[in-house]
Design a protein around this motif. Structure first.
Motif, short mmCIF file in Angstrom:
data_model
loop_
_atom_site.label_atom_id
_atom_site.label_comp_id
_atom_site.label_asym_id
_atom_site.label_seq_id
_atom_site.Cartn_x
_atom_site.Cartn_y
_atom_site.Cartn_z
N SER A 1 45.13 45.34 48.85
CA SER A 1 44.08 45.69 47.89
C SER A 1 42.94 46.43 48.59
CB SER A 1 43.57 44.44 47.18
OG SER A 1 42.96 43.53 48.06
N TRP B 1 43.66 44.20 42.10
CA TRP B 1 42.58 43.67 42.93
C TRP B 1 41.87 44.78 43.70
CZ3 TRP B 1 40.37 39.34 41.96
CH2 TRP B 1 41.09 38.26 41.44
N GLY B 2 42.60 45.87 44.00
CA GLY B 2 41.96 47.02 44.63
C GLY B 2 40.96 47.66 43.69
#
Length: 511
Positions: free
Chosen positions: A34, A67-68
């Motif tokens: 991420s 999530w990145g």
């Protein structure tokens, strides 16, 4: 909490297990990937508040990408991988996406999007050209970006009644990527999720509930077991194999599980399940009774929407005392209103409105936002229902699905709920079709367990079955059979497609 915290404390713990391939992504790997995604976003000029779209099947990289986006302060739009290029193009344009992240499986559709969306860059896992995500990520550092800031999702309705609506929420006031996660707090408080839970995810990740519940699991530090595609027996196998203790379901999952032969159902140990979370539509009373008899009082129901304007909850004990209810409001007050917007008496049906501090707007559509808003500021998802004396809410149906036959209001859900309990019925949809005398007539479209049974004899059997419980006005005047109904993988029925077909509208599409 946040996966980055769990990565520091327990880097080798599985965050994601793909049920089909067995691929495992640990918290350490999730954090690194991420971070690389976030670095890639910045290298491509994406700034805080920009929009990125993701369109993939249940792919191992879905969560690193999500999530990145979250740690980059971006607005992520998850798009169904079942849509056509035109339908995806509409969402890209409407959301203002600057980048589309896809997968090799989606390349035939993604390739079509290039000409129609020249301003939307593309990155694709498994692509054999300059868009190859794996190759580009190799040069990206594992370290956090300098300007980390919590982002948010913008999800689109599944379009069961028309063009999808994008629900636009503001970026979190707390910029900390590890700041409070409201869904994770609800999951922990109401549904028994915890840092060591093992969550079975049987539904498509692009949909609001599966995506947000998985994110909640990973925020808490649990493990998500992700099915690439739902299969009822395989779900039972996975519960036994991984000792899954929580999961999120929809009514059609329960129906398909209960339609398995008894010897198959008894073959697997499901005693590890402590919380079976379900939503999307009310479960027919006999179906829920059967699930509680089988799994125990572990079913936890909620009623809410992508809009986040209110939350209603019901555990098994509450439901057994108020069968058919979806529960009591947790963070809001419920108002039931008539067509004039005036509140009706307890026990009377009307449109459901939430009164809460949560605000939302439909992106680029102020008219839709206005239509969903009461003059007192309350907001509605368009559903019809009633309250009982104890404040428990009962859903009748969506207002847009109501059939008006001879001036009588008929809600299809009651009829559908009864039909699916018949041993020869796999799925059912009830719609209003044109009728010269009554305006509309009730039509049932049935998916039999065995298409060989389809015909006049089964239609007569189903009619007799319905007459045992329903008044004559609700009995379908016509029963048709289909090998499969147009049901979304999340469990929602595209009733609009059936209705348009019967009303002679041939240009209707799933959006």
């Amino acid at each position: 909490m946040h996966p980055s915290v769990h990565a520091r404390e327990n880097p080798d713990k599985p965050a994601v297990i793909m049920a089909g391939s067995g691929e495992i992504i640990t918290y350490g790997e999730l954090d690194k990937r991420s971070n690389q995604i976030a670095q890639l976003y910045r290298s491509r000029g994406l700034e805080i508040g920009d929009t990125v779209a993701i369109c993939m099947e249940n792919h191992p990289q879905f969560f690193p990408v999500t999530w990145g986006s979250q740690r980059s302060g971006l607005i992520q739009v998850a798009i169904s991988n079942r849509l056509t290029a035109d339908e995806i193009s509409y969402i890209l344009k409407d959301s203002g996406a600057k980048l589309l992240v896809g997968s090799k499986q989606m390349l035939p559709v993604i390739d079509q999007l290039r000409a129609a969306n020249p301003d939307v860059a593309q990155l694709v896992f498994g692509a054999g050209d300059e868009r190859n995500m794996e190759a580009i990520l190799e040069s990206m550092p594992f370290t956090p970006i300098a300007d980390e800031r919590a982002g948010v999702d913008m999800l689109y309705s599944s379009g069961t009644t028309g063009r999808p609506k994008g629900v636009r929420l503001p970026l979190p006031e707390d910029e900390d990527i590890a700041g409070p996660n409201g869904i994770a707090m609800l999951a922990e408080m109401l549904f028994g999720f915890h840092k060591d839970c093992v969550y079975l995810s049987p539904a498509p990740l692009y949909h609001a509930a599966p995506l947000r519940w998985n994110i909640a699991v990973q925020a808490l530090g649990g493990t998500s077991v992700v099915m690439e595609k739902f299969d009822p027996e395989r779900a039972l196998q996975l519960i036994e194999q991984y000792k899954c203790d929580v999961g999120q379901w929809v009514p059609t999952h329960f129906v398909r599980l209960l339609k398995l032969p008894q010897e198959i159902r008894a073959k697997y140990d499901v005693s590890s399940i402590k919380s079976a979370v379900h939503a999307a539509a009310p479960v027919p009373v006999p179906i829920k009774e059967a699930m509680i008899d089988w799994w125990g009082p572990v079913l936890n129901e909620y009623y809410a929407g992508t809009e986040g304007n209110g939350f209603v909850f019901c555990n098994s004990e509450g439901w057994l005392a108020h069968k058919g209810s979806v529960g009591q409001p947790i963070n809001c007050q419920i108002h039931i209103c008539d067509e004039r917007g005036e509140e009706v008496a307890i026990g009377e049906e009307g449109q459901i409105y939430f009164e809460s501090g949560s605000k939302f707007q439909y992106h680029n559509d102020p008219e839709k936002t206005k239509a969903a808003t009461h003059e007192k500021g309350w907001t509605s998802l368009g559903d019809v229902g009633k309250l009982d004396d104890d404040g428990f809410l009962y859903l009748t149906d969506r207002k847009s699905f109501m059939i008006i036959s001879g001036g009588v209001n008929i809600y299809p859900q009651e009829i559908e709920n009864l039909l699916v309990t018949h041993e020869k019925v796999a799925d059912a949809a009830v719609i209003g079709a044109p009728d010269d005398d009554m305006g509309e007539k009730v039509v049932a479209v049935v998916q039999p367990m065995d298409m060989a049974d389809a015909g006049a004899e089964l239609a007569q059997e189903l009619e007799a079955y319905l007459r045992q419980s329903l008044s004559g006005v609700k009995i379908p005047r016509q029963i048709d059979f289909r090998a499969e109904l147009p049901r979304h993988a999340t469990g929602k029925l595209y009733k609009r497609l059936l209705r348009d077909e019967y009303w002679g509208k041939t240009d209707s599409k799933i959006i």
